[in-house]
Design a protein around this motif. Structure first.
Motif, mmCIF file in Angstrom:
data_model
loop_
_atom_site.group_PDB
_atom_site.id
_atom_site.type_symbol
_atom_site.label_atom_id
_atom_site.label_comp_id
_atom_site.label_asym_id
_atom_site.label_seq_id
_atom_site.Cartn_x
_atom_site.Cartn_y
_atom_site.Cartn_z
ATOM 1 N N ASN A 1 9.683 -16.469 12.908
ATOM 2 C CA ASN A 1 9.163 -15.105 13.109
ATOM 3 C C ASN A 1 8.538 -14.539 11.843
ATOM 4 O O ASN A 1 7.613 -13.714 11.915
ATOM 5 N N GLN A 2 9.015 -14.984 10.684
ATOM 6 C CA GLN A 2 8.465 -14.488 9.424
ATOM 7 C C GLN A 2 7.096 -15.092 9.103
ATOM 8 O O GLN A 2 6.292 -14.467 8.414
ATOM 9 N N ILE A 3 6.830 -16.296 9.596
ATOM 10 C CA ILE A 3 5.583 -16.978 9.199
ATOM 11 C C ILE A 3 4.603 -17.205 10.342
ATOM 12 O O ILE A 3 3.470 -17.640 10.102
ATOM 13 N N LYS A 4 4.979 -16.897 11.576
ATOM 14 C CA LYS A 4 4.151 -17.283 12.731
ATOM 15 C C LYS A 4 2.787 -16.607 12.751
ATOM 16 O O LYS A 4 1.830 -17.157 13.310
ATOM 17 N N ASP A 5 2.665 -15.420 12.155
ATOM 18 C CA ASP A 5 1.392 -14.687 12.203
ATOM 19 C C ASP A 5 0.568 -14.837 10.936
ATOM 20 O O ASP A 5 -0.451 -14.156 10.767
ATOM 21 N N ARG A 6 0.993 -15.724 10.047
ATOM 22 C CA ARG A 6 0.220 -15.957 8.826
ATOM 23 C C ARG A 6 -1.156 -16.506 9.180
ATOM 24 O O ARG A 6 -1.290 -17.366 10.060
ATOM 25 N N GLU A 7 -2.194 -16.029 8.499
ATOM 26 C CA GLU A 7 -3.552 -16.485 8.789
ATOM 27 C C GLU A 7 -3.946 -17.708 7.965
ATOM 28 O O GLU A 7 -4.912 -18.402 8.308
ATOM 29 N N ASP A 8 -3.224 -17.975 6.888
ATOM 30 C CA ASP A 8 -3.587 -19.097 6.014
ATOM 31 C C ASP A 8 -2.900 -20.408 6.405
ATOM 32 O O ASP A 8 -3.179 -21.452 5.805
ATOM 33 N N ILE A 9 -2.015 -20.359 7.399
ATOM 34 C CA ILE A 9 -1.385 -21.574 7.911
ATOM 35 C C ILE A 9 -1.304 -21.486 9.429
ATOM 36 O O ILE A 9 -1.298 -20.400 10.000
ATOM 37 N N LYS A 10 -1.267 -22.641 10.081
ATOM 38 C CA LYS A 10 -1.094 -22.703 11.529
ATOM 39 C C LYS A 10 0.309 -23.223 11.809
ATOM 40 O O LYS A 10 0.640 -24.364 11.472
ATOM 41 N N VAL A 11 1.137 -22.374 12.399
ATOM 42 C CA VAL A 11 2.547 -22.686 12.587
ATOM 43 C C VAL A 11 2.822 -23.066 14.039
ATOM 44 O O VAL A 11 2.422 -22.347 14.966
ATOM 45 N N GLY A 12 3.498 -24.184 14.240
ATOM 46 C CA GLY A 12 3.928 -24.602 15.568
ATOM 47 C C GLY A 12 5.440 -24.569 15.661
ATOM 48 O O GLY A 12 6.135 -24.833 14.670
ATOM 49 N N TYR A 13 5.957 -24.268 16.842
ATOM 50 C CA TYR A 13 7.399 -24.064 17.009
ATOM 51 C C TYR A 13 7.910 -24.804 18.242
ATOM 52 O O TYR A 13 7.355 -24.676 19.328
ATOM 53 N N MET A 14 8.957 -25.582 18.060
ATOM 54 C CA MET A 14 9.687 -26.193 19.178
ATOM 55 C C MET A 14 11.105 -25.626 19.148
ATOM 56 O O MET A 14 11.902 -25.996 18.294
ATOM 57 N N PRO A 15 11.433 -24.719 20.071
ATOM 58 C CA PRO A 15 12.765 -24.111 20.058
ATOM 59 C C PRO A 15 13.817 -25.043 20.648
ATOM 60 O O PRO A 15 13.480 -26.023 21.322
ATOM 61 N N GLN A 16 15.071 -24.713 20.404
ATOM 62 C CA GLN A 16 16.154 -25.494 21.015
ATOM 63 C C GLN A 16 16.146 -25.320 22.524
ATOM 64 O O GLN A 16 16.306 -26.283 23.276
ATOM 65 N N MET A 17 15.952 -24.090 22.970
ATOM 66 C CA MET A 17 15.854 -23.800 24.393
ATOM 67 C C MET A 17 14.373 -23.709 24.740
ATOM 68 O O MET A 17 13.709 -22.712 24.433
ATOM 69 N N TYR A 18 13.830 -24.749 25.372
ATOM 70 C CA TYR A 18 12.399 -24.815 25.643
ATOM 71 C C TYR A 18 11.899 -23.616 26.448
ATOM 72 O O TYR A 18 10.765 -23.161 26.276
ATOM 73 N N GLU A 19 12.776 -23.103 27.320
ATOM 74 C CA GLU A 19 12.366 -21.997 28.190
ATOM 75 C C GLU A 19 12.020 -20.731 27.409
ATOM 76 O O GLU A 19 11.322 -19.861 27.933
ATOM 77 N N ASP A 20 12.507 -20.611 26.175
ATOM 78 C CA ASP A 20 12.174 -19.446 25.360
ATOM 79 C C ASP A 20 10.655 -19.254 25.262
ATOM 80 O O ASP A 20 10.171 -18.133 25.144
ATOM 81 N N ILE A 21 9.929 -20.357 25.290
ATOM 82 C CA ILE A 21 8.463 -20.306 25.226
ATOM 83 C C ILE A 21 7.832 -20.693 26.557
ATOM 84 O O ILE A 21 6.891 -20.055 27.033
ATOM 85 N N LEU A 22 8.366 -21.729 27.199
ATOM 86 C CA LEU A 22 7.718 -22.267 28.403
ATOM 87 C C LEU A 22 7.798 -21.329 29.599
ATOM 88 O O LEU A 22 6.988 -21.445 30.524
ATOM 89 N N ASN A 23 8.741 -20.407 29.613
ATOM 90 C CA ASN A 23 8.841 -19.468 30.733
ATOM 91 C C ASN A 23 7.605 -18.575 30.867
ATOM 92 O O ASN A 23 7.383 -17.960 31.907
ATOM 93 N N GLU A 24 6.808 -18.522 29.810
ATOM 94 C CA GLU A 24 5.583 -17.711 29.857
ATOM 95 C C GLU A 24 4.448 -18.440 30.569
ATOM 96 O O GLU A 24 3.394 -17.855 30.832
#
Length: 500
Positions: free
Chosen positions: A358-381
């Motif tokens: 959450n601290q780095i996800k919106d940085r414009e100078d890097i592209k951040v990818g995230y794989m959570p422990q609970m996949y549904e945290d993201i995939l439910n969208e």
């Protein structure tokens, strides 16, 4: 202690396994391996008699043995219960089982204060521990374990290995943990889907995992070499025969009518050559080995120099709700570092890594990818696979996404599928495809290898080892830690400690 005879399992006309027979005796540790979607969990449920979505034929004899079953993930109906109610409600042998509870509690590294907690407040690893504890308390005769190592800390993984090895109870288990497989299995059942997932095949051998893998690779390589050699010889014979037949055919076309004897000789010779051609075509050549192809993926054009600052962490108090997990967490992360955080279950590793993301996800100078422990945290969208990996919906992006999904051995049906229908292992591969397509140069990964088959995990480790970006991860996978990670930290109640 358990007999399975001519067991066949199919879903919608597609066979996952055909005519499987085996006997499980005391001391047997049978590991079921195979790629995602090949039916490992379904097979466990079919033998248990709790699979209501597949067609099952065959005979299973439990011989009056009681079977304890550890599900891949705890059912939602238990999540709002207290640990006490989960372990002891409707228990006719309460006093005996409470005695067993205290017998195993220390072994599994839990405090009796956990009895008063609601299950949904526990970490993923603590939930697995509680589920294993219930099996031990009930003292079942045979254990069926579906991914027992998911989310367990390394200390408990080592305890589980020791338990599996020392108990005389027969155990059938599904696992993606190669270290566990190497250290415990004495029978291997390998489920495969071959011929582009149109046919099933299984291999059952009384053998340890490392020997099975090495023998399998040698056998595949030997068969491939023999098949190539026979094909080369076949092509040479075929070409030589073709040249002779062309020569005889030319002679037949140019011979004069004044030479009937010569024409008869050529006709007889052509007849002999055609017989040879028929015999050549009927030759039973060794086929190239028909095995499930390995996954393939790679991160292109990713590089972050060591001088790049990614994040400076200073957390005086790491909390979930009113519960303090750890204090004085300090960490500086720079570019091109492969970092992993380990620690006991419930110490707050996933909470910490979410904070970092959450601290780095919106940085414009890097592209951040995230794989959570609970996949549904993201995939439910997202509803469909292509919605997630190619959200633009453009024809070129969809084509590219399908190419990468194909490299990860997604079938056409899986590419068009709703995400909810995918197995956890397939969802893990879906995240890897997303990280590649998004050209991420910082990866935040919570247990990246835990749901992927032991036959695909070596590929994932190799790719991540060569990755030139920054990896910030949590893992209890000992091979991942040894092969990918160059900076290891232990999260404790008093902060992060760097392993030397």
């Amino acid at each position: 202690m358990l007999e399975v005879n001519n067991l066949s399992v199919s879903i919608g006309g597609r066979y996952l396994i055909k005519d499987l027979s085996f006997v499980l005796n005391a001391g047997d540790k049978l590991a079921i391996i195979g790629e995602e979607g090949n039916g490992k969990s379904t097979l466990l449920k079919a033998i248990m008699g709790v699979c209501d979505y597949a067609e099952i034929n065959g005979n299973i004899n439990y011989k009056s043995n009681r079977i304890g079953y550890l599900e891949q993930s705890m059912s939602d109906i238990y999540l709002k219960k207290s640990v006490y109610n989960y372990l002891f409600k409707d228990d006719n042998d309460y006093y005996e089982n409470i005695s067993n509870f205290y017998k195993y509690l220390e072994l599994i590294k839990l405090s009796d204060s956990v009895l008063n907690q609601q299950i949904n407040t526990l970490s993923g690893g603590e939930k697995v521990k509680i589920s294993i504890l219930k099996l031990l308390i009930k003292e079942y005769d045979i254990l069926f374990l579906d991914e027992p190592t998911n989310d367990l800390d390394i200390e408990t993984l080592e305890w589980l290995e020791n338990f599996i090895n020392k108990t005389n109870k027969p155990i059938i288990y599904v696992s993606h943990d190669e270290t566990l497989l190497s250290n415990t299995a004495n029978i291997i059942l390998h489920l495969e889907q071959i011929k582009k997932k149109t046919e099933c095949r299984y291999t059952l051998l009384k053998i340890d995992y490392d020997t099975y893998v090495s023998q399998r690779l040698r056998a595949i390589d030997k068969q491939a070499q023999i098949a190539k050699s026979e094909k080369r010889d076949f092509n040479k014979k075929q070409e030589r025969l073709r040249q002779i037949m062309q020569k005889v055919e030319h002679q037949q076309n140019t011979i004069t009518r004044q030479d009937p004897h010569g024409a008869a000789v050529l006709k007889k010779k052509m007849h002999t050559l055609k017989s040879q051609e028929k015999r050549l075509e009927d030759m039973d050549l060794t086929e190239m080995p028909d095995v499930e192809e390995s996954i393939y993926f790679n991160f292109d054009d990713v590089f972050i120099p060591r001088t790049k600052n990614i994040i400076n962490i200073n957390i005086p108090e790491l909390k979930i709700g009113n519960k303090t997990l750890s204090n004085n967490i300090k960490l500086d992360i720079v570019g091109n570092v492969h970092l992993c955080i380990i620690g006991k279950n419930g110490i707050g590793k996933s909470t910490l890594i979410k904070h970092i993301y959450n601290q780095i996800k919106d940085r414009e100078d890097i592209k951040v990818g995230y794989m959570p422990q609970m996949y549904e945290d993201i995939l439910n969208e997202y509803e469909y696979v292509l919605d997630f990996v190619s959200p633009s919906g453009s024809k070129s992006d969809i084509t590219l996404a399908r190419t990468y999904l194909g490299n990860m051995k997604f079938t056409r049906e899986e590419m068009m599928s709703k995400i909810a229908y995918l197995s956890n292992g397939t969802k893990a591969k879906l995240f890897l495809v997303k990280l590649v397509l998004d050209k991420c140069d910082v990866l935040v990964l919570d247990e990246p290898t835990r749901n992927v088959s032991p036959l695909s995990n070596p590929v994932i480790r190799e790719v991540l080892n060569k990755y030139k970006g920054t990896i910030i991860s949590i893992s209890h996978d000992r091979k991942y830690i040894s092969e990918v990670i160059d900076s290891l930290y232990i999260l404790t109640p008093s902060g992060l400690i760097k392993e030397k």
